[in-house]
Every structure is written in structure tokens, then in C-alpha cells.
Design an enzyme around this catalytic site. Structure first.
Site, PDB file in Angstrom:
ATOM      1  N   ASP A 116       0.843  -1.196   0.000  1.00 14.79           N
ATOM      2  CA  ASP A 116       0.000   0.000   0.000  1.00 14.79           C
ATOM      3  C   ASP A 116       0.874   1.241   0.000  1.00 14.79           C
ATOM      4  OD1 ASP A 116       0.774  -0.600   2.712  1.00 14.79           O
ATOM      5  OD2 ASP A 116      -0.707   0.858   3.403  1.00 14.79           O
ATOM      6  N   GLU A 178       0.129  -0.722   5.887  1.00 14.67           N
ATOM      7  CA  GLU A 178       1.178  -0.111   6.705  1.00 14.67           C
ATOM      8  C   GLU A 178       1.033   1.405   6.752  1.00 14.67           C
ATOM      9  OE1 GLU A 178       4.996   1.692   7.816  1.00 14.67           O
ATOM     10  OE2 GLU A 178       3.938   1.898   5.908  1.00 14.67           O
TER      11      GLU A 178
END
Length: 474
Positions: A116, A178
Site C-alpha cells: 500500500d 502499513e
């Protein structure tokens, strides 16, 4: 960009078996494989996998599927895209877990990265479109090109380069949230404890010292944040009628914030700890350039710059709720709120740091105004052993890949999930490695990765895995 059709799919063939000295054979394999790895990185960057809930989460799912396909292509048969629910019952983002069992007597290595990315910000501020990878002067630009899709490529590349010569067990864990604080990380570890268990954990989400000089991240500051609200009036009143004997809440909040640092700019909150000063220092001119400090602005604090960045507390105001200039009226603001971010060095417990900051804020209530503190996120700092077997193997691998010894560095930012990894796997050796450099601008406009450095990262990880296998064989 599609993959070069002349490059064979699947793991790199081993060719001639690795000799006693694997460095040059692996260097050759890495150079041969790197054009395809670069193409794969470009394909990943094109997927706008922003995990912030305000963005389309279908892209995060597409990113996970793309990573899973790459790992299958690298010869890992056991590849899954997994989710768990968070403490609030909401489903987490998709993570990719891929496994190859360890040969008898060999260690298992967990390779961590995340797929991500941060929001791009203002697209118009980028020199090229944030999700269209573009090369300029040996750097590949695009959101996620460095943080942390290059980390995914580092793991993928090491697996391809080693091919059938991979002598350790490997679990690849590529997280999908994250950049929003890994809200389901600990539940994920708990749910998949056995599948993710490893002897060595390699976290490819940090930075190197500079281009041409590698680094091993041996310490990370922890995180404490909170909101502090100052209230002086029950409601807004006319500034002309009551201004003078009554100070507005914004002014009082500013006075409270001013107590957090002394005249030199060091944090002035009693009860906060410092760790020993690092053995390397940061050139001031380089720091000013890297941080884009405006001309004439002085740097805050005392002591070595690396100590101020890595091993001492740092306290910042990162948000402010008060009337905006465009919507201001001629009234005294009754309430104002600031969000504070406190970075704490290794050796400081987050709960103790939070208590110290909270006590300071209440004790310095300006002119008796009502102060309210709302606790926020806590993240533990990290300090790695300096001379473990895994660290020695990593130092050797980095020195071979770059031709110079790695520097031990700290990181002023926090990676709270590392403490959670240690909580679940207390006997694992954790190595925090880097794919970024000071020019990468992770999270910022014109994020990029240096392609030459990324190739060295791939080689270093392949050498590390090979060294761990050889050490296990004696």
C-alpha cells in the site's frame, strides 16, 4: 510496461552451481534479472494502492493480486491473499503471504514489505504523473516507487536470483495497510502465527545512508501522540468588547505549546529519556537540503544532529483546530486544539512518555485555562543487537554488494509493527534494511527510487539469504 518477452518466466535458472564464493555469480544473475524487475516495479507503481479509506480500496485488492502473481512466478507455490478483522470488527486490507519450506537444518527467513502507498497529494505538484513511473537521471519516479514497492521488488528479486539455489526456507509477507498504521497487524500475526514463524525477519522498509553507502537500521524511535484542548470561554464573544482581560484560546494554546521546548529548541518535558549518541553524524548542509529547510532558519536543539534525529525525543505540532483565516470573525475563540506527535528513543516506554507529556500539559495550563488531553497512538521504539549471527551475515552481504561497509543508522520515524513482531516472535533476529536514500522523498511529492541502488539491494538480499544457508550448513 510489460515484461520483456525474451526473459524466461519463473525463477532464475541456477545455471552453474554456486561456488564457494557466490558473490560474482549472484552479481551476474542480478544484473541479468534486473530489467525484468524494473518492469515489474513499474507495473506495481501504476496501481494506485492508497490504503486510506477515502480512496478506492479496489486498487489495494488489485495490488495484492499483482504481488501474489509475481511471487507465484518466482517459484513459490503456496501463495495466499489473506485478511483478518481488526479490533473494531472491520476487515483489514489484503496481505500476501507466500511460503517455501526450509530444507532440513536450514533456517526460515520472513521477508516483509508492504504494497500500500500514501495518497499522492496534489497531482499537479508532481514533475510527472504520480502513478505513471518515469525515469529521470537514473531514478524512477512515482508514488510507491520507493516506499515500499521497491521493498517488494527486493524480495522478489532475491528469490529470482537465487532460483533453485535458495537454501533457506522463505515466507514472504507483504502487508496492505502499513501506511494507515497497520491496524490489523497484531491480529494478523496472532491468526497466522505458525505460518509466519521465522528464525530471521528482514524488513525492507527503511533507508540507506546515501547513494553508494548502505546502511543497517539498528534503532527506531517510538511514537506517542495525543490531542490537547485549551478552553477559556463557554462560547465566542466580541473581541472588541472583551479583548484585553480575556485572551483567546488560540493564544493560550500557543503559550502552552511554547513550554514544550527550551530556548535552544530541546524538548523541555520532564521524564523523557535519551539514548546514547550515535557514532556517526549528519552533515548540516546535507540535512538542510534533504529536509528543504528555508534559508536563514536555524536548526533546533543541541548535540549531534544524528542524536537529535534518532536517540533523543522530538515533539511536534502536527495539527491545529482553530478558526481558519478565511472564515475568521471578530470574536475571541473559546476553544482550540492541537495534535502533538512525540518521538521517543530506544529505552523509553511509550506509556511512561505519554504520562510525562500529559502531566506537563496539565501543569502548564496557561492562565488557569481548562486543559483537556485525549490520548492517541502508542508505538514502541526498537533497538537491534549489534553483533548477532544474522547481523554479521547482513554486514557481509551489504559490504559485498556495495563494495563498502554498511553504516549503522537510526531512524527518527517509527515502525510500531516491529515491536509487535518481537512480541509474537521474541526469539527471531530482526534486520531492518533499506531501499530508500535521502533523495527518495517517501510520502512526498516526486517520490523516487535510485535504480542502481535498488539493484544493489537485490544483490545484497540474495547474498544474505545464501550466507544464512551456508552458515546453517557449517
Amino acid at each position: 510496461m510489460t515484461n520483456d518477452s525474451t526473459t524466461p518466466a519463473g525463477p532464475t535458472p541456477a545455471g552453474s552451481p554456486l561456488t564457494t564464493d557466490p558473490v560474482e555469480p549472484l552479481r551476474t544473475r542480478t544484473a541479468r534479472e534486473f530489467p525484468r524487475l524494473r518492469a515489474d516495479l513499474e507495473d506495481l507503481v501504476r496501481i494506485p494502492s492508497v490504503s486510506n479509506a477515502e480512496f478506492d480500496q479496489a486498487h489495494v485488492a488489485a495490488s495484492a493480486d499483482a504481488v501474489a502473481a509475481l511471487l507465484r512466478d518466482a517459484g513459490l507455490d503456496d501463495v495466499q491473499v489473506l485478511r483478518v478483522d481488526g479490533p473494531d470488527g472491520r476487515p483489514g486490507a489484503p496481505a500476501v503471504v507466500a511460503r517455501r519450506p526450509a530444507p532440513a537444518g536450514a533456517p526460515t527467513v520472513l521477508l516483509y514489505a508492504h504494497h500500500d502507498v500514501q495518497p499522492p497529494g496534489d497531482d499537479a505538484a508532481w514533475s510527472s504523473a504520480p502513478f505513471e513511473p518515469t525515469e529521470r537521471d537514473g531514478r524512477l519516479y512515482g508514488r510507491g516507487a520507493a516506499d515500499d514497492k521497491a521493498g517488494v521488488i527486493a524480495h522478489l528479486g532475491a528469490l529470482r536470483v537465487l532460483g533453485d539455489d535458495l537454501g533457506v526456507g522463505v515466507t514472504v509477507f507483504v502487508e496492505g495497510e502499513e501506511e494507515i498504521g497497520s491496524p490489523t497487524f497484531l491480529p494478523f500475526l496472532t491468526a497466522h502465527r505458525d505460518e509466519l514463524a521465522a528464525d530471521v525477519i528482514v524488513v525492507a522498509d527503511s533507508s540507506n545512508w546515501r547513494i553508494g553507502v548502505p546502511a543497517l537500521t539498528t534503532s527506531l524511535r517510538g511514537l506517542v501522540d495525543l490531542e490537547v484542548e485549551v478552553t477559556v470561554l463557554e462560547h465566542a464573544v466580541h473581541s472588541g468588547m472583551y479583548g484585553g482581560p480575556v485572551l483567546d484560546a488560540v493564544t493560550l494554546l500557543a503559550r502552552l505549546i511554547a513550554t514544550l521546548h527550551d530556548d535552544a529548541g530541546d524538548v523541555a518535558v520532564a521524564g523523557l529519556a535519551s539514548a546514547p549518541d550515535p557514532t556517526v553524524d549528519y552533515d548540516e548542509a546535507a540535512l538542510r537540503a534533504d529536509a528543504s529547510v528555508v534559508e536563514g532558519a536555524q536548526l533546533a536543539g543541541t548535540g549531534p544532529l544524528t542524536a537529535r534525529l534518532w536517540t533523543r525525543p522530538a515533539l511536534s505540532v502536527i495539527g491545529l483546530d482553530a478558526p481558519s483565516v478565511t472564515r475568521a470573525s471578530n470574536t475571541l475563540t473559546p476553544t482550540a486544539t492541537a495534535k502533538l506527535s512525540l518521538r521517543i528513543p530506544p529505552g523509553q516506554e511509550p506509556a511512561a512518555a505519554l504520562a510525562a507529556l500529559r502531566e506537563h500539559l496539565y501543569a502548564h495550563a496557561p492562565l488557569g485555562a481548562r486543559v483537556t488531553v485525549r490520548d492517541g497512538e502508542l508505538g514502541r521504539p526498537f533497538q537491534s543487537p549489534q553483533d548477532s549471527e544474522a547481523m554479521r551475515a547482513a554486514r557481509w552481504a551489504f559490504a559485498q554488494a556495495w563494495g563498502t561497509d554498511p553504516v549503522d543508522v537510526g531512524v527518527g520515524g517509527s515502525i510500531p509493527f516491529i515491536a509487535e513482531l518481537l512480541e509474537v516472535y521474541p526469539d527471531a533476529a530482526i534486520l531492518v534494511t533499506g531501499v530508500e536514500d535521502p533523495d527518495s522523498r517517501a510520502h512526498g511529492i516526486d517520490e523516487s527510487v535510485h535504480l542502481g541502488e535498488l539493484e544493489r539491494v537485490v544483490l545484497a538480499e540474495a547474498l544474505l539469504l545464501d550466507r544464512l544457508a551456508r552458515d546453517a550448513r557449517g
